[in-house]
Write a protein that holds these residues in place. Structure first.
Motif, mmCIF file in Angstrom:
data_model
loop_
_atom_site.group_PDB
_atom_site.id
_atom_site.type_symbol
_atom_site.label_atom_id
_atom_site.label_comp_id
_atom_site.label_asym_id
_atom_site.label_seq_id
_atom_site.Cartn_x
_atom_site.Cartn_y
_atom_site.Cartn_z
ATOM 1 N N LEU A 114 54.334 13.743 43.050
ATOM 2 C CA LEU A 114 53.292 13.306 43.984
ATOM 3 C C LEU A 114 52.665 14.508 44.678
ATOM 4 N N ARG A 115 53.498 15.446 45.105
ATOM 5 C CA ARG A 115 52.970 16.678 45.709
ATOM 6 C C ARG A 115 52.087 17.423 44.701
ATOM 7 N N PHE A 118 48.668 15.492 44.121
ATOM 8 C CA PHE A 118 47.681 15.545 45.200
ATOM 9 C C PHE A 118 47.186 16.970 45.447
ATOM 10 N N LYS A 123 43.880 17.299 47.493
ATOM 11 C CA LYS A 123 44.257 16.544 48.704
ATOM 12 C C LYS A 123 45.685 16.916 49.134
ATOM 13 N N LYS A 126 47.787 14.896 51.674
ATOM 14 C CA LYS A 126 48.290 13.558 51.350
ATOM 15 C C LYS A 126 49.717 13.692 50.811
ATOM 16 N N ARG A 127 50.679 13.757 51.726
ATOM 17 C CA ARG A 127 52.043 14.086 51.318
ATOM 18 C C ARG A 127 53.124 13.234 51.966
ATOM 19 N N ALA A 207 50.868 9.511 50.891
ATOM 20 C CA ALA A 207 50.760 9.504 49.424
ATOM 21 C C ALA A 207 51.179 8.174 48.821
ATOM 22 N N ILE A 240 47.045 4.093 49.272
ATOM 23 C CA ILE A 240 48.442 4.527 49.215
ATOM 24 C C ILE A 240 49.080 3.962 47.950
#
Length: 450
Positions: A114-115, A118, A123, A126-127, A207, A240
């Motif tokens: 996810l990190r 984004f 972005k 967004k974490r 996220a 989300i």
């Protein structure tokens, strides 16, 4: 005592039961005592304990190619075949799969991906990840921080703030309701609480939200009707992602292919382990949509590699075990079997335990369930320090049934998917005798409210 650091164990009470062998739904200790394994090990041995087809598949692969890694362009047929098989099964758009070794590392992998994603789309803010009270998602650093059970957080100094972990309400109506609140009112209140939290944090910084469709270690919580419909609408409204932790629910446990199917969830991400190989060989899977994978390609090219992976990612023997397990599920219609026998088990549980003075709630779906043990059936008051759970778990074991007390005083059961109705009857008869014994012991200690 052996010089072993035992997982999830009180270090003053180790080596109480030494298991020696297993057959079907049964395990045997070193003294020859026979037990029904009512929790399928740790929610995982779906095919029971002596499936020679899976063992033969592992052995054949070990003789052919016992190990190869999958770093730097190397691959092998079992990993490719397994990925294609899962891609065809999961409700994730154009799925791509990363393989690991456990549910914990699979959730850590998702956290990292996810990190990575984004950052790739510009972005980086967004974490944040939303988890729920009473959630369980593993014990590695990130997964352990997503877990909300006190025993898994105490003394470990989990870096919750550094990892940007947010916690929301547990969707357990029985313990979370206020006053005369209906289930619908309860759902509306906790969804409203979540929206207020999202707005306060800024949705552009969040996220994903991780959920087990039906929880396991937190007590087999089945959210009320309408919860997931409203939750998903809220998360998608604010951009989300929906992250489904299917480590326990996946592959037939709830009476369907996935817990998401049972509970009406359309996930963006999915996590698997446990029943993926019937636990015969460690393997996990982190599933992401194709659009997320595509966005990450340029970054891997810029750096030279996707800098994440385990020595045993996609171990050939693990993939062989998973492929054979999935083949057996399909060939033997085990999801349908779990639905039929699971419906029978749920009905029998409610018939036997709904009016029991020690039981406040009977809950579950398919072949996963729990009894909420209470000191006062009218108020739902619980027991301190898991006293009832511990008493019932011991009484079950003394009666030839291995179950597990989770979240303090919830007595969980989750038998192998191969269990028959006759075996369910035997299991529940032993469970009833054990709960009766525990109730009498708790009465003698003055722990039952008058």
């Amino acid at each position: 005592m052996a010089p072993v650091i035992y997982p999830t164990t009180n270090f003053t009470a180790t080596e109480q039961l030494c298991l020696d062998r297993g057959d079907g739904i049964y395990v045997y200790d070193t003294d020859g005592n026979k037990y029904i394994e009512g929790l399928a090990g740790l929610w995982c041995t779906s095919l029971g304990y002596s499936n020679t087809e899976v063992m033969d598949a592992i052995t054949e692969q070990l003789h052919k190619l016992p190990f190869t890694h999958t770093f730097g362009g190397k691959t092998h047929k079992p990993i490719m075949e397994l990925a294609e098989k899962l891609k065809a099964m999961v409700p994730v758009e154009d799925a791509y799969i990363f393989f690991g070794n456990s549910g914990s590392d699979a959730n850590d992998t998702h956290y990292k991906m996810l990190r990575y994603y984004f950052n790739a789309i510009g972005k980086p803010e967004k974490r944040k990840i939303i988890t729920r009270e009473r959630g369980y998602h593993g014990v590695t650093v990130a997964a352990g921080s997503l877990t909300s059970l006190p025993a898994n957080l105490a003394h470990f100094d989990a870096p919750l703030e550094a990892l940007h972990i947010l916690r929301s309400d547990a969707p357990h109506y029985y313990t979370g309701r206020q006053g005369n609140e209906t289930e619908e009112q309860f759902v509306d209140r906790i969804i409203n609480n979540l929206e207020e939290q999202i707005l306060a944090e800024d949705p552009d910084t969040i996220a994903a939200m991780i959920v087990e469709p039906i929880t396991g270690a937190s007590g087999v919580i089945v959210p009320p009707e309408g919860y997931y419909e409203k939750l998903q609408a809220l998360l998608r409204k604010h951009g989300i992602l929906v992250w489904a932790d299917e480590v326990i629910c996946g592959f037939g446990r709830t009476g369907a292919d996935f817990g998401c199917t049972t509970m009406g969830i359309k996930p963006d991400l999915m996590t698997f382990a446990k029943q993926l190989s019937s636990a015969y060989f460690p393997i996990s899977a982190s599933v992401i949509p194709g659009w997320m994978y595509e966005a990450m390609i340029a970054q891997t090219n810029e750096v030279g590699v996707f800098g994440h992976g385990y020595t045993y990612s996609g171990h050939p023997a693990a993939c062989a075990a998973a492929l054979k397990t999935l083949e057996i599920y399909e060939r033997d219609n085990l999801f349908e079997h779990a639905a039929e026998v699971g419906a029978y088990m749920q009905a029998q549980l409610r018939g036997i335990f709904t009016d029991h003075p020690l039981v406040g709630e009977v809950r579950g779906k398919g072949l996963i369930a729990a009894l909420e043990l209470v000191s006062n059936k009218t108020t739902g008051a619980s027991f301190d320090k898991g006293a009832a759970g511990a008493a019932a778990q011991k009484a079950c074991q003394d009666n030839g049934l291995i179950l597990r007390a989770v979240a303090g005083n919830a007595l969980a059961l989750c038998p192998p998917l191969i269990i028959t109705k006759a075996e369910v009857d035997d299991m529940l008869a032993r469970m009833k005798a054990a709960v009766d014994t525990a109730y009498a012991e708790l009465q003698d200690k003055g722990l039952i409210a008058a």
